[in-house]
Motif scaffolding. Sequence first.
Motif, PDB file in Angstrom:
ATOM      1  N   THR A   1      36.093  26.593  17.387  1.00 30.31           N
ATOM      2  CA  THR A   1      35.642  27.973  17.526  1.00 30.31           C
ATOM      3  C   THR A   1      35.946  28.753  16.246  1.00 30.31           C
ATOM      4  O   THR A   1      36.790  28.354  15.438  1.00 30.31           O
ATOM      5  CB  THR A   1      36.346  28.671  18.697  1.00 30.31           C
ATOM      6  N   THR A   2      35.294  29.876  16.112  1.00 30.03           N
ATOM      7  CA  THR A   2      35.572  30.750  14.972  1.00 30.03           C
ATOM      8  C   THR A   2      37.032  31.183  14.978  1.00 30.03           C
ATOM      9  O   THR A   2      37.684  31.233  13.925  1.00 30.03           O
ATOM     10  CB  THR A   2      34.657  31.991  15.024  1.00 30.03           C
ATOM     11  N   GLU A   3      37.560  31.499  16.136  1.00 27.41           N
ATOM     12  CA  GLU A   3      38.956  31.945  16.237  1.00 27.41           C
ATOM     13  C   GLU A   3      39.911  30.860  15.767  1.00 27.41           C
ATOM     14  O   GLU A   3      40.909  31.141  15.072  1.00 27.41           O
ATOM     15  CB  GLU A   3      39.284  32.339  17.684  1.00 27.41           C
TER      16      GLU A   3
ATOM     17  N   LYS B   1      39.294  28.481  13.597  1.00 28.72           N
ATOM     18  CA  LYS B   1      39.169  28.342  12.141  1.00 28.72           C
ATOM     19  C   LYS B   1      39.840  29.512  11.424  1.00 28.72           C
ATOM     20  O   LYS B   1      40.529  29.322  10.413  1.00 28.72           O
ATOM     21  CB  LYS B   1      37.694  28.212  11.757  1.00 28.72           C
ATOM     22  N   ASN B   2      39.656  30.703  11.931  1.00 25.62           N
ATOM     23  CA  ASN B   2      40.274  31.868  11.304  1.00 25.62           C
ATOM     24  C   ASN B   2      41.796  31.802  11.363  1.00 25.62           C
ATOM     25  O   ASN B   2      42.482  32.172  10.404  1.00 25.62           O
ATOM     26  CB  ASN B   2      39.780  33.147  11.977  1.00 25.62           C
TER      27      ASN B   2
ATOM     28  N   ASP C   1      31.265  34.249  10.859  1.00 24.13           N
ATOM     29  CA  ASP C   1      31.090  32.799  10.823  1.00 24.13           C
ATOM     30  C   ASP C   1      29.601  32.498  10.997  1.00 24.13           C
ATOM     31  O   ASP C   1      29.014  32.811  12.028  1.00 24.13           O
ATOM     32  CB  ASP C   1      31.898  32.175  11.962  1.00 24.13           C
TER      33      ASP C   1
ATOM     34  N   ASP D   1      24.696  30.526  14.158  1.00 25.11           N
ATOM     35  CA  ASP D   1      23.750  31.640  14.099  1.00 25.11           C
ATOM     36  C   ASP D   1      22.331  31.149  14.373  1.00 25.11           C
ATOM     37  O   ASP D   1      21.917  30.091  13.876  1.00 25.11           O
ATOM     38  CB  ASP D   1      23.767  32.299  12.710  1.00 25.11           C
TER      39      ASP D   1
ATOM     40  N   LYS E   1      36.046  27.094   6.957  1.00 26.41           N
ATOM     41  CA  LYS E   1      35.483  28.190   7.753  1.00 26.41           C
ATOM     42  C   LYS E   1      34.101  27.825   8.286  1.00 26.41           C
ATOM     43  O   LYS E   1      33.722  28.218   9.399  1.00 26.41           O
ATOM     44  CB  LYS E   1      35.386  29.449   6.888  1.00 26.41           C
ATOM     45  N   THR E   2      33.343  27.067   7.520  1.00 24.84           N
ATOM     46  CA  THR E   2      31.987  26.701   7.933  1.00 24.84           C
ATOM     47  C   THR E   2      31.947  25.361   8.664  1.00 24.84           C
ATOM     48  O   THR E   2      30.877  24.770   8.826  1.00 24.84           O
ATOM     49  CB  THR E   2      31.051  26.655   6.709  1.00 24.84           C
TER      50      THR E   2
END
Length: 415
Positions: free
Chosen positions: A22-24, A26-27, A90, A94, A137-138
């Motif tokens: 998830t984005t979270e 990775k962040n 992120d 998309d 991040k990607t």
Amino acid sequence: MSEVVQKSKLAKQAAQIMGNLTTEQKNQALLLMADALVTEQQAIIEANAKDLERGKQLGTSASLLDRLALNETRIAAIAEGLRQIAELPDPVGDTLEDFDRPNGLRIRKIRVPLGVIGIIYEARPNVTVDAAGLCLKTGNAVVLRGGSSALFSNEKIVEVLHGALNRSAIPADALQLILSADRSSVDEMLKLNGLIDVLIPRGGHSLIQNVVNNASVPVIETGAGVCHTFIDESAQLEMAISIGLNAKAQRPSVCNSMETLLVHESVASKHLNAIAEAFTGANVELRGDQQARALIPSMQNAAAPEWATEYGDYILNVKVVKDLDEALDHIREFGTMHSECIVTEDASHAERFLQEVDAAAVYHNASTRFTDGFEFGFGAEIGISTQKLHARGPMGLPALTSTKYRIYGSGQIRQ
């Protein structure tokens, strides 16, 4: 099994996990990495000191040593770059297109990770962190092969980052550093189809051309920077000198620094002495064409090959041109499609320059030094692409993704 193959296989395995994070998650990993760099900054600086000492013993130029050097301020800036990447949207997942076909199929085009990205670069240890942050991040795994001049720095940085990743959802194997300084390790990466999905070279002309000419793995070309600034007839002199000095002397070792100053003949006849004094006062050695040297006899001659040379140092070519057309012709012949600038108060000349110069970044009344992912608000950049396929200019997060079509049906078959 060689180091390159072994580490690339580990990265390939980790890439399968990366695409599902998830984005979270990775962040959180990026923030842990940023904190670790600051916490361990003294150990990183000590490792960097070994590289600097070796560079001095080998006679490395002052400008290249500057590219290599790390201190608390630079490490803090590198860590801040990771934090900025964490704050950015992120792009993975998309939806770029979403449409229905007459047969009832629904088609969605979405962003997905590239997979395993191989990065071959030279003496800038900040690239190690920037590349890791952007790739992770990607949702990509990354195999880094830095230059031997930064080996101690890169090894310590990756050790610190691995420690942070071990406390996160990102597998540490997603970040690999090739330690071998042998040229064969680069040659091996160029042919590692099936394990490395794309290569990105960062460095001087010879490095980039070696990768572009010899790789069977797809390459995103980042270009050498033979960048120009053209002082047009209507330019404000004080602004022109300020922009030119920044473009050349603020950090001459980087690819977006200016290598050639083009000066309109009417400006040169009145002000070339003042312009030259400003540059020599900043310790810049000037090399001019015949017209420039006629006005300033002490200026060295710019030999023909030097117009196409990326000095990366306190050396600047100066050419007097009769008009905008001659400036454009010179840039077409010697530019590397990186960054070009016109200083002018003539809106029509500015528009022509912006329209006709074929470069990744074209400036009106601003320094070429702004061609940078951080300055563009990308957090950092994986490189500055001078090619025209896939990505161009500073490559931020979207440039490190590919696309996938998802097709939703209800039993359709093709007739």
